[in-house]
Design a protein around this motif. Structure first.
Motif, PDB file in Angstrom:
ATOM      1  N   TYR A   1       3.284   6.469  -3.108  1.00 15.93           N
ATOM      2  CA  TYR A   1       3.964   5.415  -3.860  1.00 15.93           C
ATOM      3  C   TYR A   1       3.683   4.104  -3.132  1.00 15.93           C
ATOM      4  O   TYR A   1       3.817   4.029  -1.904  1.00 15.93           O
ATOM      5  CB  TYR A   1       5.474   5.635  -3.860  1.00 15.93           C
ATOM      6  CG  TYR A   1       5.975   6.850  -4.587  1.00 15.93           C
ATOM      7  CD1 TYR A   1       6.550   6.743  -5.845  1.00 15.93           C
ATOM      8  CD2 TYR A   1       5.909   8.116  -4.007  1.00 15.93           C
ATOM      9  CE1 TYR A   1       7.052   7.845  -6.507  1.00 15.93           C
ATOM     10  CE2 TYR A   1       6.395   9.232  -4.661  1.00 15.93           C
ATOM     11  CZ  TYR A   1       6.972   9.091  -5.917  1.00 15.93           C
ATOM     12  OH  TYR A   1       7.468  10.187  -6.563  1.00 15.93           O
ATOM     13  N   PHE A   2       3.330   3.078  -3.881  1.00 19.14           N
ATOM     14  CA  PHE A   2       3.067   1.764  -3.287  1.00 19.14           C
ATOM     15  C   PHE A   2       3.958   0.712  -3.934  1.00 19.14           C
ATOM     16  O   PHE A   2       4.251   0.770  -5.138  1.00 19.14           O
ATOM     17  CB  PHE A   2       1.611   1.345  -3.512  1.00 19.14           C
ATOM     18  CG  PHE A   2       0.619   2.076  -2.657  1.00 19.14           C
ATOM     19  CD1 PHE A   2       0.165   1.528  -1.466  1.00 19.14           C
ATOM     20  CD2 PHE A   2       0.120   3.311  -3.052  1.00 19.14           C
ATOM     21  CE1 PHE A   2      -0.756   2.194  -0.681  1.00 19.14           C
ATOM     22  CE2 PHE A   2      -0.804   3.986  -2.278  1.00 19.14           C
ATOM     23  CZ  PHE A   2      -1.249   3.421  -1.085  1.00 19.14           C
ATOM     24  N   ALA A   3       4.382  -0.249  -3.105  1.00 22.05           N
ATOM     25  CA  ALA A   3       4.989  -1.474  -3.621  1.00 22.05           C
ATOM     26  C   ALA A   3       3.861  -2.483  -3.794  1.00 22.05           C
ATOM     27  O   ALA A   3       3.190  -2.842  -2.820  1.00 22.05           O
ATOM     28  CB  ALA A   3       6.040  -1.990  -2.657  1.00 22.05           C
ATOM     29  N   HIS A   4       3.662  -2.918  -5.010  1.00 24.76           N
ATOM     30  CA  HIS A   4       2.551  -3.832  -5.324  1.00 24.76           C
ATOM     31  C   HIS A   4       3.116  -5.227  -5.578  1.00 24.76           C
ATOM     32  O   HIS A   4       3.933  -5.425  -6.484  1.00 24.76           O
ATOM     33  CB  HIS A   4       1.819  -3.323  -6.563  1.00 24.76           C
ATOM     34  CG  HIS A   4       0.589  -4.097  -6.875  1.00 24.76           C
ATOM     35  ND1 HIS A   4       0.108  -4.245  -8.153  1.00 24.76           N
ATOM     36  CD2 HIS A   4      -0.270  -4.776  -6.074  1.00 24.76           C
ATOM     37  CE1 HIS A   4      -0.989  -4.973  -8.125  1.00 24.76           C
ATOM     38  NE2 HIS A   4      -1.234  -5.301  -6.880  1.00 24.76           N
ATOM     39  N   PHE A   5       2.712  -6.182  -4.761  1.00 23.36           N
ATOM     40  CA  PHE A   5       3.141  -7.574  -4.932  1.00 23.36           C
ATOM     41  C   PHE A   5       2.194  -8.203  -5.944  1.00 23.36           C
ATOM     42  O   PHE A   5       1.116  -8.700  -5.614  1.00 23.36           O
ATOM     43  CB  PHE A   5       3.136  -8.285  -3.580  1.00 23.36           C
ATOM     44  CG  PHE A   5       4.187  -7.752  -2.658  1.00 23.36           C
ATOM     45  CD1 PHE A   5       5.390  -8.426  -2.494  1.00 23.36           C
ATOM     46  CD2 PHE A   5       4.004  -6.547  -1.989  1.00 23.36           C
ATOM     47  CE1 PHE A   5       6.390  -7.926  -1.657  1.00 23.36           C
ATOM     48  CE2 PHE A   5       4.987  -6.042  -1.153  1.00 23.36           C
ATOM     49  CZ  PHE A   5       6.181  -6.730  -0.983  1.00 23.36           C
ATOM     50  N   THR A   6       2.616  -8.153  -7.171  1.00 19.07           N
ATOM     51  CA  THR A   6       1.764  -8.372  -8.327  1.00 19.07           C
ATOM     52  C   THR A   6       0.997  -9.685  -8.271  1.00 19.07           C
ATOM     53  O   THR A   6      -0.208  -9.716  -8.507  1.00 19.07           O
ATOM     54  CB  THR A   6       2.633  -8.331  -9.610  1.00 19.07           C
ATOM     55  OG1 THR A   6       3.481  -7.187  -9.570  1.00 19.07           O
ATOM     56  CG2 THR A   6       1.748  -8.296 -10.845  1.00 19.07           C
ATOM     57  N   GLU A   7       1.687 -10.787  -7.952  1.00 21.06           N
ATOM     58  CA  GLU A   7       1.046 -12.101  -8.010  1.00 21.06           C
ATOM     59  C   GLU A   7       0.134 -12.373  -6.817  1.00 21.06           C
ATOM     60  O   GLU A   7      -0.691 -13.291  -6.863  1.00 21.06           O
ATOM     61  CB  GLU A   7       2.124 -13.194  -8.069  1.00 21.06           C
ATOM     62  CG  GLU A   7       3.006 -13.127  -9.304  1.00 21.06           C
ATOM     63  CD  GLU A   7       4.116 -14.159  -9.242  1.00 21.06           C
ATOM     64  OE1 GLU A   7       3.787 -15.352  -9.132  1.00 21.06           O
ATOM     65  OE2 GLU A   7       5.301 -13.770  -9.272  1.00 21.06           O
ATOM     66  N   TYR A   8       0.282 -11.571  -5.757  1.00 20.66           N
ATOM     67  CA  TYR A   8      -0.453 -11.880  -4.531  1.00 20.66           C
ATOM     68  C   TYR A   8      -1.514 -10.846  -4.189  1.00 20.66           C
ATOM     69  O   TYR A   8      -2.221 -10.978  -3.199  1.00 20.66           O
ATOM     70  CB  TYR A   8       0.541 -12.037  -3.369  1.00 20.66           C
ATOM     71  CG  TYR A   8       1.586 -13.080  -3.682  1.00 20.66           C
ATOM     72  CD1 TYR A   8       1.285 -14.437  -3.586  1.00 20.66           C
ATOM     73  CD2 TYR A   8       2.852 -12.705  -4.125  1.00 20.66           C
ATOM     74  CE1 TYR A   8       2.237 -15.404  -3.893  1.00 20.66           C
ATOM     75  CE2 TYR A   8       3.806 -13.660  -4.443  1.00 20.66           C
ATOM     76  CZ  TYR A   8       3.491 -15.014  -4.328  1.00 20.66           C
ATOM     77  OH  TYR A   8       4.431 -15.964  -4.651  1.00 20.66           O
ATOM     78  N   GLY A   9      -1.623  -9.825  -5.007  1.00 24.96           N
ATOM     79  CA  GLY A   9      -2.724  -8.875  -4.867  1.00 24.96           C
ATOM     80  C   GLY A   9      -2.695  -8.024  -3.615  1.00 24.96           C
ATOM     81  O   GLY A   9      -3.752  -7.622  -3.122  1.00 24.96           O
ATOM     82  N   ILE A  10      -1.508  -7.745  -3.087  1.00 25.87           N
ATOM     83  CA  ILE A  10      -1.430  -6.853  -1.939  1.00 25.87           C
ATOM     84  C   ILE A  10      -0.421  -5.747  -2.224  1.00 25.87           C
ATOM     85  O   ILE A  10       0.441  -5.883  -3.101  1.00 25.87           O
ATOM     86  CB  ILE A  10      -1.049  -7.600  -0.633  1.00 25.87           C
ATOM     87  CG1 ILE A  10       0.359  -8.187  -0.753  1.00 25.87           C
ATOM     88  CG2 ILE A  10      -2.076  -8.654  -0.288  1.00 25.87           C
ATOM     89  CD1 ILE A  10       0.868  -8.741   0.575  1.00 25.87           C
ATOM     90  N   ALA A  11      -0.560  -4.655  -1.489  1.00 25.13           N
ATOM     91  CA  ALA A  11       0.344  -3.520  -1.673  1.00 25.13           C
ATOM     92  C   ALA A  11       0.621  -2.878  -0.328  1.00 25.13           C
ATOM     93  O   ALA A  11      -0.182  -2.963   0.606  1.00 25.13           O
ATOM     94  CB  ALA A  11      -0.272  -2.505  -2.631  1.00 25.13           C
ATOM     95  N   THR A  12       1.781  -2.246  -0.240  1.00 19.15           N
ATOM     96  CA  THR A  12       2.127  -1.522   0.978  1.00 19.15           C
ATOM     97  C   THR A  12       2.655  -0.147   0.599  1.00 19.15           C
ATOM     98  O   THR A  12       3.371   0.011  -0.405  1.00 19.15           O
ATOM     99  CB  THR A  12       3.185  -2.296   1.805  1.00 19.15           C
ATOM    100  OG1 THR A  12       3.404  -1.618   3.037  1.00 19.15           O
ATOM    101  CG2 THR A  12       4.501  -2.415   1.061  1.00 19.15           C
ATOM    102  N   GLU A  13       2.298   0.839   1.394  1.00 21.27           N
ATOM    103  CA  GLU A  13       2.725   2.209   1.105  1.00 21.27           C
ATOM    104  C   GLU A  13       4.202   2.380   1.422  1.00 21.27           C
ATOM    105  O   GLU A  13       4.683   1.976   2.473  1.00 21.27           O
ATOM    106  CB  GLU A  13       1.895   3.196   1.922  1.00 21.27           C
ATOM    107  CG  GLU A  13       2.245   4.655   1.664  1.00 21.27           C
ATOM    108  CD  GLU A  13       1.432   5.604   2.506  1.00 21.27           C
ATOM    109  OE1 GLU A  13       2.030   6.469   3.166  1.00 21.27           O
ATOM    110  OE2 GLU A  13       0.175   5.464   2.523  1.00 21.27           O
TER     111      GLU A  13
END
Length: 302
Positions: A269-281
């Protein structure tokens, strides 16, 4: 900083995409209780994988359907898709299967020729209990036998270990139900027990159903996953100090709200920071009954 999250809605959209694009179901009118409809539809399908066939002592197949049974056996052992032999109603998002929810028993048609996506329909139907690695062939029944207690009796007599967890200890019904009484209860969506000849009493082997006709399994799985997603959302504020420098490099300012969406891959499962194009598990994927969810390629998260 205001974090905007709605992992439940994100998950619902993923489930809806599976129903629409993988199962070809019409979900246009589906705007609530999406997981319930998803789990209901998923429970009615048989995942394609090789299975060992076990045949009950009462099994009998009419000669005119032997070719269909022979063909189906080959598909079962080879792990082919059995959907063409299931009810056409598995594509209807509003339909339920009360025998499956009550007794955990599927019914399959024994046709040998495809008509569209399904084999030709047959009057006699194969009733079977299906697990991850086993296909328990009970017998061939008619469309009037949905509530015949001999179905559960046969499972108990031949494969009691497969349903042992549903056996009730120290509890017996006052009287055995007739097929007609059980049919009336199912029509009203009342769950009931089954007592077999040696006195063993079983709770609904399929998990039972709600007044809506949907399986209790569907409701409980939705509730469990909702609770889990709420826990994941609560992890995000503690991650922000570590992520903030990268977000600032990508244009974040303190006055901005941050939209965080849920993304699933095969692994996590990832949290995706939609506007900034990064994700963290956030969490490794745990085995679950909805593992068919469409996963995005990890490349999409970079």
């Amino acid at each position: 900083m205001k974090l905007i999250t709605d992992f439940k809605s994100d998950w619902h959209e993923l489930l809806k995409s599976v129903m629409t694009y993988k199962w070809d179901m019409d979900t246009s009118g589906l705007d609530k209780d999406i997981p319930v409809h998803y789990f209901n539809a998923q429970q009615r399908r048989i995942p394609a994988r090789p299975r060992q066939i076990s045949i009950a002592d009462i099994f009998a197949c009419p000669p005119e359907h032997q070719a269909g049974w022979n063909s189906l056996q080959q598909k079962i052992t080879q792990g082919q898709d059995l959907s063409p032999h299931l009810s056409k109603f598995i594509d209807d998002v509003g339909k339920t299967d009360l025998m499956l929810s009550d007794w955990g028993v599927y019914h399959l048609h024994l046709g040998t020729k495809l008509k569209g996506r399904y084999t030709n329909r047959t009057g006699p139907l194969l009733f079977a209990r299906v697990t991850g690695d086993s296909f328990y062939a009970i017998s061939v029944y008619t469309h009037d036998d949905w509530t015949d207690a001999e179905i559960v009796e046969a499972i108990h007599r031949n494969w009691p270990e497969s349903i042992a967890c549903w056996a009730l200890q120290g509890m017996q019904p006052v009287e055995k139900l007739t097929s007609e009484q059980r049919k009336a209860l199912r029509e009203k969506r009342y769950n009931s027990f089954v007592q077999v000849k040696d006195g063993t009493t079983y709770a609904p082997v399929g998990g039972g159903y709600m007044f809506s006709g949907h399986s209790i399994f569907a409701i409980t799985e939705m509730d469990k996953e909702h609770d889990f997603l709420e826990c994941l959302e609560r992890l995000i504020p503690d991650l922000m100090p570590k992520l903030l420098p990268e977000l600032e490099k990508r244009g974040y300012s303190d006055a901005s709200d941050i939209r965080v969406s849920l993304v699933l891959t095969d692994l996590a499962y990832f949290a995706h920071f939609t506007e900034y194009g990064i994700a963290t598990e956030l969490q490794k994927r745990h085995p679950g009954p909805w593992r068919d969810v469409v996963s995005k390629n990890a490349q999409d998260l970079r």
